[in-house]
Design an enzyme around this catalytic site. Sequence first.
Site, short mmCIF file in Angstrom:
data_model
loop_
_atom_site.label_atom_id
_atom_site.label_comp_id
_atom_site.label_asym_id
_atom_site.label_seq_id
_atom_site.Cartn_x
_atom_site.Cartn_y
_atom_site.Cartn_z
N GLU A 1 2.55 6.42 1.07
CA GLU A 1 3.74 7.27 1.13
C GLU A 1 3.70 8.35 0.06
OE1 GLU A 1 5.39 7.35 3.66
OE2 GLU A 1 6.06 5.40 4.41
N GLY A 2 3.09 8.05 -1.09
CA GLY A 2 2.91 9.07 -2.12
C GLY A 2 2.08 10.23 -1.59
N GLN B 1 -8.51 -0.67 11.88
CA GLN B 1 -9.59 0.22 12.34
C GLN B 1 -9.41 1.60 11.73
OE1 GLN B 1 -9.26 0.47 16.60
NE2 GLN B 1 -7.11 1.02 16.54
N ARG B 2 -10.53 2.27 11.50
CA ARG B 2 -10.44 3.62 10.92
C ARG B 2 -11.71 4.40 11.26
NH1 ARG B 2 -9.54 3.51 4.88
NH2 ARG B 2 -7.38 3.07 5.37
N ARG C 1 0.82 -1.22 0.00
CA ARG C 1 0.00 0.00 0.00
C ARG C 1 0.85 1.26 0.00
NH1 ARG C 1 -5.58 -1.77 2.27
NH2 ARG C 1 -6.20 0.40 2.37
N ARG D 1 -14.43 0.43 9.30
CA ARG D 1 -14.33 1.61 8.44
C ARG D 1 -15.50 2.53 8.80
NH1 ARG D 1 -10.23 -0.74 7.63
NH2 ARG D 1 -9.13 -1.10 5.66
N TYR E 1 0.77 4.29 -2.51
CA TYR E 1 -0.34 5.24 -2.29
C TYR E 1 -0.12 6.01 -0.99
CZ TYR E 1 -5.25 6.78 -1.82
OH TYR E 1 -6.40 7.53 -1.67
N PRO F 1 -5.62 -1.88 7.03
CA PRO F 1 -5.79 -1.28 8.37
C PRO F 1 -6.90 -1.95 9.18
CG PRO F 1 -5.59 0.42 6.69
CD PRO F 1 -5.74 -0.88 5.96
N ASN G 1 -17.97 -3.52 -4.44
CA ASN G 1 -17.98 -4.99 -4.48
C ASN G 1 -19.23 -5.55 -3.81
OD1 ASN G 1 -15.54 -5.17 -5.75
ND2 ASN G 1 -14.51 -6.35 -4.15
P1 NAD Z 1 -11.18 7.76 -8.75
O1 NAD Z 1 -10.22 6.70 -9.11
O2 NAD Z 1 -12.62 7.58 -9.11
O3 NAD Z 1 -10.72 9.18 -9.33
C1 NAD Z 1 -9.38 9.51 -9.58
C2 NAD Z 1 -9.34 10.23 -10.93
O4 NAD Z 1 -7.98 10.63 -11.19
C3 NAD Z 1 -9.76 9.32 -12.09
O5 NAD Z 1 -10.66 10.00 -12.92
C4 NAD Z 1 -8.44 9.03 -12.82
O6 NAD Z 1 -8.62 8.73 -14.19
C5 NAD Z 1 -7.66 10.29 -12.54
N1 NAD Z 1 -6.20 10.14 -12.61
C6 NAD Z 1 -5.44 9.17 -12.04
N2 NAD Z 1 -4.14 9.38 -12.30
C7 NAD Z 1 -4.07 10.52 -13.05
C8 NAD Z 1 -3.00 11.26 -13.64
N3 NAD Z 1 -1.73 10.85 -13.52
N4 NAD Z 1 -3.30 12.38 -14.36
C9 NAD Z 1 -4.58 12.78 -14.52
N5 NAD Z 1 -5.65 12.11 -13.99
C10 NAD Z 1 -5.39 11.00 -13.25
O7 NAD Z 1 -11.04 8.00 -7.17
P2 NAD Z 1 -11.87 8.91 -6.17
O8 NAD Z 1 -12.46 8.02 -5.15
O9 NAD Z 1 -12.75 9.85 -6.91
O10 NAD Z 1 -10.68 9.71 -5.47
C11 NAD Z 1 -10.36 11.04 -5.81
C12 NAD Z 1 -9.23 11.53 -4.91
O11 NAD Z 1 -9.65 11.48 -3.54
C13 NAD Z 1 -7.95 10.71 -5.01
O12 NAD Z 1 -6.83 11.57 -4.96
C14 NAD Z 1 -8.00 9.83 -3.78
O13 NAD Z 1 -6.71 9.48 -3.34
C15 NAD Z 1 -8.71 10.72 -2.78
N6 NAD Z 1 -9.39 9.93 -1.73
C16 NAD Z 1 -10.55 9.24 -2.02
C17 NAD Z 1 -11.15 8.48 -1.02
C18 NAD Z 1 -12.44 7.73 -1.25
O14 NAD Z 1 -12.95 7.11 -0.33
N7 NAD Z 1 -13.03 7.77 -2.41
C19 NAD Z 1 -10.55 8.40 0.25
C20 NAD Z 1 -9.37 9.08 0.47
C21 NAD Z 1 -8.80 9.86 -0.52
N1 UDP Z 2 -12.99 -5.56 1.69
C1 UDP Z 2 -13.68 -6.75 1.82
N2 UDP Z 2 -14.22 -7.30 0.70
C2 UDP Z 2 -14.13 -6.72 -0.52
C3 UDP Z 2 -13.43 -5.49 -0.65
C4 UDP Z 2 -12.86 -4.94 0.49
O1 UDP Z 2 -13.81 -7.31 2.91
O2 UDP Z 2 -14.68 -7.29 -1.50
C5 UDP Z 2 -12.41 -4.96 2.91
C6 UDP Z 2 -10.95 -4.53 2.79
O3 UDP Z 2 -10.09 -5.63 3.07
C7 UDP Z 2 -10.86 -3.44 3.84
C8 UDP Z 2 -12.26 -2.80 3.79
O4 UDP Z 2 -13.12 -3.76 3.19
O5 UDP Z 2 -10.65 -3.99 5.12
C9 UDP Z 2 -12.31 -1.51 2.99
O6 UDP Z 2 -11.71 -1.76 1.74
P1 UDP Z 2 -11.64 -0.70 0.57
O7 UDP Z 2 -10.84 -1.33 -0.52
O8 UDP Z 2 -12.99 -0.21 0.23
O9 UDP Z 2 -10.86 0.56 1.14
P2 UDP Z 2 -9.66 0.80 2.19
O10 UDP Z 2 -10.35 1.49 3.30
O11 UDP Z 2 -9.06 -0.49 2.62
O12 UDP Z 2 -8.71 1.63 1.42
#
Ligand code: NAD
Ligand code: UDP
Length: 314
Positions: A147-148, A276-277, A142, A211, A145, A274, A190
């Site tokens: 560390e990035g 817990q969150r 992981r 979560r 993502y 993880p 899923n």
């Molecule tokens: P997503 O995958 O639906 O959206 C990400 C978008 O970024 C996509 O449209 C993808 O095509 C685009 N993308 C990826 N790499 C790119 C690049 N190099 N150049 C241009 N476009 C690029 O994900 P999301 O759930 O909408 O997440 C959006 C942001 O929010 C992300 O940065 C993610 O890390 C952050 N985030 C989301 C969640 C969540 O629960 N959804 C939680 C924590 C953080």
């Molecule tokens: N998970 C699961 N079944 C699935 C997909 C995910 O049990 O089909 C679990 C996963 O292992 C994690 C939690 O659900 O514990 C949330 O996963 P998700 O990929 O949505 O996001 P994360 O919070 O882990 O980034």
Amino acid sequence: MSKRILVTGGAGFIGSHLCEKLLNDGNDVICLDNFFTGSKDNIRHLIGNNHFELVRHDITKDYFAEVDQIYNLACPASPPHYQYNPIKTIKTSVIGVTNMLGLAKRCKATILQASTSEVYGDPKVHPQTESYWGNVNPIGIRSCYDEGKRCAETIMMDYHRQNHVDTRIIRIFNTYGPNMAPNDGRVVSNFIIQALKNEDITIYGDGMQTRSFCYVSDLIDGMIKMMNNPQGFIGPVNLGNPSERTILDFAKLIIELTGSKSKIVYRPLPGDDPTQRKPDISLAKKELGWEPKVDIRDGLAKTIEYFEKKLSEM
Ligand code: NAD
Ligand code: UDP
């Protein structure tokens, strides 16, 4: 007043809702995306609006435009998607945010970085407060993502201190809603798809990991408040719903809400998952007057309706 706003990752799940809201609020929006995980379907209804521009571009390359605000969301977010090409994932966070910060510096734009609860890793402090520095494996599956995103926060803060760029960092906790990609492998998509197809619901591990799920409209409100907050509060700030549940309880809730005949099955837990969150959102309440409003049952009803429609089109 109308602003020129760049949304990177605008064709993704969260980005598409953000573009729509910003347009409805009277702004000009540039949606930039490389379509790795995003889809034109998410923004098709916006194409043709005079205030909306769609640009196919990768943020690991320079981009020039004149804008007032930048929401940097570009980055694959689901574990299977960000692990598909981990080197590209970390380049997107690190090189991508540096390019967007250069743009913000030149335009004197405010830039908001979509960071994540993953910066806390497998947290030893519960619920997670912004002052907690996290427990992250720097070399695991992981880390591209986690560390990035941590490095992106560092670069944001250094541009703020060194170059006086107006930066904002939000740490997003698990968010769900319409426009999630059906194949993204996250738990919400899923379980709902498995339930709608009456297929086995796949719990990874024993299902006791927790979560806290936030509906997308609540998150969007928080993001916009943070971007426009005039108080000089730059974050990082947690944005999420503190209502915590186990993954097993979440599976049962999906079965109930879909009226599914699915059975629960158990699969191996992926590495570094993880345990817990849950966000502590006191800071967001105090600084932004923000807290989530949408009940999980209402949010899931809308999400289930969206996936039912998607499945009928497949
Ligand atoms: P997503 O995958 O639906 O959206 C990400 C978008 O970024 C996509 O449209 C993808 O095509 C685009 N993308 C990826 N790499 C790119 C690049 N190099 N150049 C241009 N476009 C690029 O994900 P999301 O759930 O909408 O997440 C959006 C942001 O929010 C992300 O940065 C993610 O890390 C952050 N985030 C989301 C969640 C969540 O629960 N959804 C939680 C924590 C953080
Ligand atoms: N998970 C699961 N079944 C699935 C997909 C995910 O049990 O089909 C679990 C996963 O292992 C994690 C939690 O659900 O514990 C949330 O996963 P998700 O990929 O949505 O996001 P994360 O919070 O882990 O980034």
